[in-house]
Design an enzyme around this catalytic site. Structure first.
Site, PDB file in Angstrom:
ATOM      1  N   GLU A  62      38.100 -11.808  42.635  1.00 21.07           N
ATOM      2  CA  GLU A  62      38.576 -10.686  43.446  1.00 21.07           C
ATOM      3  C   GLU A  62      37.528 -10.343  44.485  1.00 21.07           C
ATOM      4  O   GLU A  62      36.339 -10.665  44.332  1.00 21.07           O
ATOM      5  CB  GLU A  62      38.902  -9.478  42.559  1.00 21.07           C
ATOM      6  CG  GLU A  62      37.721  -8.867  41.812  1.00 21.07           C
ATOM      7  CD  GLU A  62      37.009  -7.765  42.589  1.00 21.07           C
ATOM      8  OE1 GLU A  62      37.535  -7.303  43.618  1.00 21.07           O
ATOM      9  OE2 GLU A  62      35.908  -7.385  42.165  1.00 21.07           O
TER      10      GLU A  62
ATOM     11  N   ARG B 111      41.834  -5.853  40.157  1.00 16.15           N
ATOM     12  CA  ARG B 111      42.049  -6.669  41.362  1.00 16.15           C
ATOM     13  C   ARG B 111      42.127  -8.161  41.030  1.00 16.15           C
ATOM     14  O   ARG B 111      42.541  -8.957  41.870  1.00 16.15           O
ATOM     15  CB  ARG B 111      40.946  -6.395  42.393  1.00 16.15           C
ATOM     16  CG  ARG B 111      41.050  -5.037  43.051  1.00 16.15           C
ATOM     17  CD  ARG B 111      40.070  -4.890  44.211  1.00 16.15           C
ATOM     18  NE  ARG B 111      38.686  -4.906  43.777  1.00 16.15           N
ATOM     19  CZ  ARG B 111      37.994  -3.826  43.393  1.00 16.15           C
ATOM     20  NH1 ARG B 111      38.588  -2.637  43.367  1.00 16.15           N
ATOM     21  NH2 ARG B 111      36.730  -3.920  43.018  1.00 16.15           N
TER      22      ARG B 111
ATOM     23  N   SER C  55      27.308  -8.678  45.536  1.00 15.37           N
ATOM     24  CA  SER C  55      27.525  -7.357  46.111  1.00 15.37           C
ATOM     25  C   SER C  55      26.614  -7.207  47.318  1.00 15.37           C
ATOM     26  O   SER C  55      25.388  -7.250  47.176  1.00 15.37           O
ATOM     27  CB  SER C  55      27.231  -6.280  45.062  1.00 15.37           C
ATOM     28  OG  SER C  55      27.447  -4.994  45.575  1.00 15.37           O
TER      29      SER C  55
ATOM     30  N   HIS D 296      23.445   2.866  38.940  1.00 17.07           N
ATOM     31  CA  HIS D 296      24.726   2.492  39.538  1.00 17.07           C
ATOM     32  C   HIS D 296      25.602   3.711  39.784  1.00 17.07           C
ATOM     33  O   HIS D 296      26.331   3.768  40.786  1.00 17.07           O
ATOM     34  CB  HIS D 296      25.475   1.481  38.673  1.00 17.07           C
ATOM     35  CG  HIS D 296      26.664   0.901  39.371  1.00 17.07           C
ATOM     36  ND1 HIS D 296      27.923   1.438  39.283  1.00 17.07           N
ATOM     37  CD2 HIS D 296      26.765  -0.159  40.227  1.00 17.07           C
ATOM     38  CE1 HIS D 296      28.759   0.738  40.026  1.00 17.07           C
ATOM     39  NE2 HIS D 296      28.082  -0.237  40.607  1.00 17.07           N
TER      40      HIS D 296
ATOM     41  N   PHE E 182      28.243   6.075  47.744  1.00 20.71           N
ATOM     42  CA  PHE E 182      29.266   5.332  48.469  1.00 20.71           C
ATOM     43  C   PHE E 182      30.533   6.170  48.629  1.00 20.71           C
ATOM     44  O   PHE E 182      31.127   6.215  49.713  1.00 20.71           O
ATOM     45  CB  PHE E 182      29.582   4.020  47.752  1.00 20.71           C
ATOM     46  CG  PHE E 182      30.682   3.242  48.405  1.00 20.71           C
ATOM     47  CD1 PHE E 182      30.478   2.642  49.642  1.00 20.71           C
ATOM     48  CD2 PHE E 182      31.921   3.128  47.807  1.00 20.71           C
ATOM     49  CE1 PHE E 182      31.492   1.938  50.263  1.00 20.71           C
ATOM     50  CE2 PHE E 182      32.946   2.430  48.416  1.00 20.71           C
ATOM     51  CZ  PHE E 182      32.730   1.828  49.651  1.00 20.71           C
TER      52      PHE E 182
ATOM     53  N   HIS F 208      31.909  -6.596  48.055  1.00 20.51           N
ATOM     54  CA  HIS F 208      31.543  -7.396  46.883  1.00 20.51           C
ATOM     55  C   HIS F 208      32.618  -8.431  46.594  1.00 20.51           C
ATOM     56  O   HIS F 208      33.736  -8.365  47.097  1.00 20.51           O
ATOM     57  CB  HIS F 208      31.217  -6.523  45.667  1.00 20.51           C
ATOM     58  CG  HIS F 208      32.387  -6.105  44.821  1.00 20.51           C
ATOM     59  ND1 HIS F 208      32.372  -4.971  44.056  1.00 20.51           N
ATOM     60  CD2 HIS F 208      33.599  -6.665  44.579  1.00 20.51           C
ATOM     61  CE1 HIS F 208      33.509  -4.857  43.385  1.00 20.51           C
ATOM     62  NE2 HIS F 208      34.275  -5.884  43.695  1.00 20.51           N
TER      63      HIS F 208
END
Length: 353
Positions: A143, A178, A219, A299, A306, A320
């Site tokens: 994905e 995804r 990423s 993270h 983000f 990513h």
């Protein structure tokens, strides 16, 4: 609003999603689109390893030799170059190539010029380390996710186009959803990394066999064309936290299921740094990658930042790609690399059984 899963890869879902059918994402994101002719891609990470500054010219030349080989018939449709210093102090020049099908990559890698270069005794005696980490996910096993729509990097560069705005993003679990295969398969890992040729402690040539459903994440961050405010956002806000998280995975991978983690900086053919970077992370399973992403403070800070800025991004490009693979579709080979390199670190030898 589209599904991240291409129409030709959609099927009746037997595994439920984490969000209701009425879910609407908070900002737009896109995925790469390939037509139904694309069955499987190949991602080849080809590395040159050195430690001493006086080895740099030879290492750069070896990298150029690898790149020159891409011009031969059946070379990759796209490639990029990166640099990484690992936690043992070794520098690694990594050439990453992407092929649109397995057969062309096989023809390329088994052609006389390429095979003879990798198999040459010179690779054992020229004072450098070399590695090949080659994986081939099927179309349903990878994905992508982009906060932009042009000039897609990585595997996106060999796709046929870009989607419209997609639904499956902005919530925990969206990465998994995804994957086309996630409609019917949990992608559970089984097995272990195992040395099947050579001895990492001795050096020389070592081959590691992978297992089903190892996960690989790339990423990336591209601030090459960013204006001053977005450069500051990345360099001052995102990067310090990102670096902390990547260093944690590099140094503490076994505790969380991360086999290898390299935070790399893109370079040109002469080794000069570019304003692009990405992380290369191999994980024992997708669910272990998910658990770390959803729980580790570094993270979570990246994710929160983000979310705060995503809707306003202009020229800072974030993306990513994540893949899983069958055991038979992986090759990990190391030549005179230190035993902490890549998949060597966590691979078990016959003597350990």
């Amino acid at each position: 609003m589209e599904s991240a899963i291409g129409e030709h890869l959609q099927c009746p879902r037997t595994l439920t999603r984490r969000v209701p059918d009425t879910y609407t994402p908070p900002f737009p994101m896109w995925v790469g689109r390939a037509d139904d002719a694309l069955q499987q891609v190949v991602m080849g990470y080809l590395g040159v390893q050195f430690r001493d500054e006086d080895q740099r010219p030879a290492a750069l030349q070896a990298m150029r030799d690898i790149v020159a080989g891409f011009d031969l018939p059946d070379g990759p449709a796209h490639h990029d170059l990166t640099h990484h210093i690992d936690n043992q102090g070794y520098e690694n020049l990594i050439v990453v190539g992407y092929w649109k099908d397995v057969s062309s990559q096989h023809r390329w890698s088994t052609s006389t010029p390429i095979a003879s270069w990798w198999e040459s005794e010179d690779r054992l005696s020229d004072g450098l380390g070399f590695f090949r980490e080659i994986v081939a996910p099927r179309a349903e096993q990878f994905e992508t996710l982009y906060a932009f729509q042009e000039d897609l990097p990585g595997v996106g560069a060999v796709m046929d186009g870009i989607s419209g705005e997609i639904n499956e993003h902005g919530y925990w679990g969206s990465m998994r959803e995804r994957f086309p295969i996630s409609q019917t398969d949990w992608m559970q890992a089984s097995g272990e990394l195992r040395v099947i040729a050579g001895d990492p402690a001795v050096g020389g040539r070592v081959v590691v066999r992978g297992h089903d459903n190892i996960a690989l994440i790339r990423s990336g961050q591209d601030w090459a064309d960013a204006e001053a405010d977005e450069r500051s956002l990345y360099l001052d806000e995102i990067l310090p936290t990102l670096q902390s998280g990547m260093d944690f995975l590099r140094d503490n991978g076994p505790a969380v299921g991360c086999y290898s983690n390299r935070f790399v900086r893109n370079i040109d053919i002469d080794g000069n740094f570019l304003d692009l970077s990405y992380n290369i992370g191999h994980w024992a399973s997708l669910d272990q990658l998910e658990r770390w992403s959803e729980s580790h403070p570094t993270h979570l800070r990246i994710f929160t930042t983000f979310f705060r800025v995503a809707a306003g991004l202009s020229k800072l490009r974030l993306y990513h790609e994540v893949s899983v693979f069958d055991a038979a579709d992986q090759l990990y080979e190391y030549i005179n690399c230190h035993p902490g390199t890549g998949m060597l670190r966590d691979a078990v030898t016959i003597a350990e059984h």
